[in-house]
Design an enzyme around this catalytic site. Structure first.
Site, PDB file in Angstrom:
ATOM      1  N   GLU A   1       0.836  -1.194   0.000  1.00  0.00           N
ATOM      2  CA  GLU A   1       0.000   0.000   0.000  1.00  0.00           C
ATOM      3  C   GLU A   1       0.870   1.244   0.000  1.00  0.00           C
ATOM      4  O   GLU A   1       1.961   1.254   0.555  1.00  0.00           O
ATOM      5  CB  GLU A   1      -0.917  -0.011   1.218  1.00  0.00           C
ATOM      6  CG  GLU A   1      -1.947  -1.138   1.112  1.00  0.00           C
ATOM      7  CD  GLU A   1      -2.857  -1.302   2.325  1.00  0.00           C
ATOM      8  OE1 GLU A   1      -3.960  -1.822   2.137  1.00  0.00           O
ATOM      9  OE2 GLU A   1      -2.474  -0.932   3.442  1.00  0.00           O
TER      10      GLU A   1
ATOM     11  N   CYS B   1       3.586   8.568   0.869  1.00  0.00           N
ATOM     12  CA  CYS B   1       4.112   7.658   1.878  1.00  0.00           C
ATOM     13  C   CYS B   1       4.237   6.301   1.195  1.00  0.00           C
ATOM     14  O   CYS B   1       3.227   5.705   0.806  1.00  0.00           O
ATOM     15  CB  CYS B   1       3.133   7.612   3.052  1.00  0.00           C
ATOM     16  SG  CYS B   1       3.578   6.407   4.301  1.00  0.00           S
TER      17      CYS B   1
ATOM     18  N   CYS C   1       6.661  -6.937   6.780  1.00  0.00           N
ATOM     19  CA  CYS C   1       7.786  -6.400   7.555  1.00  0.00           C
ATOM     20  C   CYS C   1       8.325  -7.496   8.463  1.00  0.00           C
ATOM     21  O   CYS C   1       7.558  -8.296   8.993  1.00  0.00           O
ATOM     22  CB  CYS C   1       7.322  -5.217   8.400  1.00  0.00           C
ATOM     23  SG  CYS C   1       8.682  -4.318   9.181  1.00  0.00           S
TER      24      CYS C   1
ATOM     25  N   CYS D   1       6.962  -4.955  15.691  1.00  0.00           N
ATOM     26  CA  CYS D   1       6.462  -3.897  16.570  1.00  0.00           C
ATOM     27  C   CYS D   1       5.034  -4.230  16.981  1.00  0.00           C
ATOM     28  O   CYS D   1       4.168  -4.461  16.122  1.00  0.00           O
ATOM     29  CB  CYS D   1       6.535  -2.550  15.865  1.00  0.00           C
ATOM     30  SG  CYS D   1       8.202  -2.140  15.318  1.00  0.00           S
TER      31      CYS D   1
ATOM     32  N   CYS E   1       1.893  -2.196  15.539  1.00  0.00           N
ATOM     33  CA  CYS E   1       1.808  -1.896  14.104  1.00  0.00           C
ATOM     34  C   CYS E   1       1.142  -3.023  13.332  1.00  0.00           C
ATOM     35  O   CYS E   1       1.505  -4.198  13.464  1.00  0.00           O
ATOM     36  CB  CYS E   1       3.212  -1.660  13.553  1.00  0.00           C
ATOM     37  SG  CYS E   1       3.227  -1.286  11.784  1.00  0.00           S
TER      38      CYS E   1
ATOM     39  N   CYS F   1      -0.605   5.997   9.901  1.00  0.00           N
ATOM     40  CA  CYS F   1       0.618   5.307  10.355  1.00  0.00           C
ATOM     41  C   CYS F   1       0.277   3.993  11.026  1.00  0.00           C
ATOM     42  O   CYS F   1      -0.546   3.950  11.938  1.00  0.00           O
ATOM     43  CB  CYS F   1       1.371   6.122  11.400  1.00  0.00           C
ATOM     44  SG  CYS F   1       1.999   7.663  10.832  1.00  0.00           S
TER      45      CYS F   1
HETATM   46  N1  SAH Z   1       9.854   0.538   9.644  1.00  0.00           N
HETATM   47  C1  SAH Z   1      10.013   1.959   9.478  1.00  0.00           C
HETATM   48  C2  SAH Z   1       9.038   2.520   8.478  1.00  0.00           C
HETATM   49  C3  SAH Z   1       7.576   2.453   8.886  1.00  0.00           C
HETATM   50  S1  SAH Z   1       7.096   4.045   9.340  1.00  0.00           S
HETATM   51  C4  SAH Z   1       9.889   2.628  10.822  1.00  0.00           C
HETATM   52  O1  SAH Z   1       9.573   1.957  11.787  1.00  0.00           O
HETATM   53  O2  SAH Z   1      10.190   3.820  10.935  1.00  0.00           O
HETATM   54  C5  SAH Z   1       5.599   3.826  10.149  1.00  0.00           C
HETATM   55  C6  SAH Z   1       5.530   4.732  11.350  1.00  0.00           C
HETATM   56  O3  SAH Z   1       4.280   4.565  11.988  1.00  0.00           O
HETATM   57  C7  SAH Z   1       6.587   4.394  12.365  1.00  0.00           C
HETATM   58  O4  SAH Z   1       7.013   5.560  12.996  1.00  0.00           O
HETATM   59  C8  SAH Z   1       5.810   3.521  13.327  1.00  0.00           C
HETATM   60  O5  SAH Z   1       6.409   3.443  14.574  1.00  0.00           O
HETATM   61  C9  SAH Z   1       4.483   4.214  13.351  1.00  0.00           C
HETATM   62  N2  SAH Z   1       3.373   3.358  13.742  1.00  0.00           N
HETATM   63  C10 SAH Z   1       3.269   2.031  13.628  1.00  0.00           C
HETATM   64  N3  SAH Z   1       2.075   1.608  14.074  1.00  0.00           N
HETATM   65  C11 SAH Z   1       1.405   2.706  14.493  1.00  0.00           C
HETATM   66  C12 SAH Z   1       0.115   2.918  15.032  1.00  0.00           C
HETATM   67  N4  SAH Z   1      -0.727   1.911  15.216  1.00  0.00           N
HETATM   68  N5  SAH Z   1      -0.249   4.193  15.312  1.00  0.00           N
HETATM   69  C13 SAH Z   1       0.589   5.224  15.088  1.00  0.00           C
HETATM   70  N6  SAH Z   1       1.819   5.075  14.574  1.00  0.00           N
HETATM   71  C14 SAH Z   1       2.227   3.830  14.281  1.00  0.00           C
END
Ligand code: SAH
Length: 347
Positions: A94, A107, A114, A118, A121, A339
């Site tokens: 996406e 974005c 991945c 995390c 996420c 995000c």
């Molecule tokens: N793997 C890289 C790129 C992904 S960026 C990274 O971690 O930076 C995606 C962003 O959204 C990251 O900052 C991640 O921590 C954040 N993120 C992930 N899940 C989220 C959620 N449920 N709500 C808000 N931010 C989230």
């Protein structure tokens, strides 16, 4: 047995030029084809009208042009657009277009799924299926640029590698894609308008610093206390904060580019004074700013956005310590484009 044709976009310009020489044709045909493939994003040999029909057929016999297809486009009530992008082998990633009054940001994804885990996420649930090729990253940007022109009457202005995947675990292809995006032979965008976001892979941050890249760096920090960070981002056990911090200091010493920390404040996890103090300390090692992002729930309710009071506490204490902080509202929530929500739900 059918011979598998090679993806022509895996060739460098030099290799394309050589190919034409081997065909007893002129090297500059390679330049012409290269321009079609990148600057003009041609997805078929037929459209390459400055080549003879014979040459186009010859290319068709030898190569394919693998390309993405936007399978589904969803528009949010706030203007955000989410593309479900089908790759040549059927997998889906996406990408998101985020419009504001003055800019359009793409974005983009760097991997299918991945490999990091995390806990907050949605993408982590997909596991890592494969890395994206440079052209697959490039094509996502082109698709969003087209949509920006069509729906907002302006070209794309910024790119963030904050879609699916961990860009620094697909380092070579991400850098190749950025080369094409910034090259005058590609999209000619300024690297200053590109941000690569990472969960923090120290070795690769050092490598980027050594290569003196010109784009920005964001780190998804979420906690500056090892124990807490490991509990929500388990790979922190392998790459603890001390290693990350040293790599970031090195990054700054080489690039003089300040670092952005992405940070979500969750109830009962990092909404304490101790957590803020640790963040303040972490921010002192290299010039940085903090982006507090809103939590986008991903169904199971294990994580809860912290109260306004907790977010205000972060903002006040960071500011008191001279650290720039922005508190950002999420975009595209209603279409799962915010995000951490990218998870190919409808694919
Ligand atoms: N793997 C890289 C790129 C992904 S960026 C990274 O971690 O930076 C995606 C962003 O959204 C990251 O900052 C991640 O921590 C954040 N993120 C992930 N899940 C989220 C959620 N449920 N709500 C808000 N931010 C989230």
């Amino acid at each position: 047995m059918e011979i598998k044709k090679k993806d022509i976009r895996a060739l460098t310009k030099e290799q394309l030029r050589n190919f034409f020489v081997e065909q007893k044709d002129k090297a500059f045909r390679g330049n012409q084809v290269y321009e079609w493939l990148w600057q003009k994003s041609a997805y078929s040999f037929d459209v390459m009208t400055n080549l003879s029909k014979e040459t186009r057929n010859m290319l068709e016999d030898n190569f394919v042009i693998n390309h993405i297809k936007v399978d589904q486009m969803q528009r949010s009530s706030d203007g955000t657009i989410k593309n479900a992008v089908r790759l040549h082998d059927g997998l889906v990633v996406e990408s998101v277009l985020i419009p504001t009054a003055s800019r359009t940001t793409a974005c983009v994804s760097s991997q299918v799924g991945c490999s990091l885990d995390c806990k907050f996420c949605a993408t982590s649930r997909l596991k890592r299926m494969r890395n994206l090729n440079p052209d697959e990253i490039y094509d996502q940007v082109v698709a969003i640029d087209n949509e920006s022109r069509l729906y907002f009457d302006r070209p794309l202005s910024n790119i963030v590698f904050m879609g699916m995947g961990e860009p620094l675990m697909n380092y070579n292809n991400v850098l190749k894609a950025i080369d094409k995006i910034t090259s005058p032979e590609g999209l000619g965008m300024s690297p200053k308008r590109i941000v690569v976001s990472t969960s923090g892979v120290p070795k690769m941050i050092r490598k980027m610093a050594d290569e003196e890249v010109k784009f920005g760096l964001a780190v998804s920090l979420h906690s500056a206390i090892d124990e807490v960070r490991t509990s929500i981002m388990p790979f922190n056990a392998t790459f603890p904060l001390k290693d990350l911090r040293e790599a970031l200091e090195y990054w700054y010493s080489k690039t003089k580019n300040r670092i952005t920390y992405e940070y979500v404040v969750w109830e009962g996890i990092n909404d304490t004074r101790e957590a803020v103090d640790a963040l303040v300390k972490f921010c002192k090692f290299a010039p940085s700013k903090v982006n507090i992002i809103e939590y986008n729930p991903i169904d199971d309710g294990e994580f809860q956005q912290a109260s306004h009071t907790a977010v205000d506490m972060y903002k006040n204490i960071l500011e008191k310590n001279g650290i720039t902080v922005t508190v950002r509202r999420s975009r595209g929530k209603d279409i799962d484009a915010a995000c951490g929500q990218l998870a190919n739900k409808d694919a």
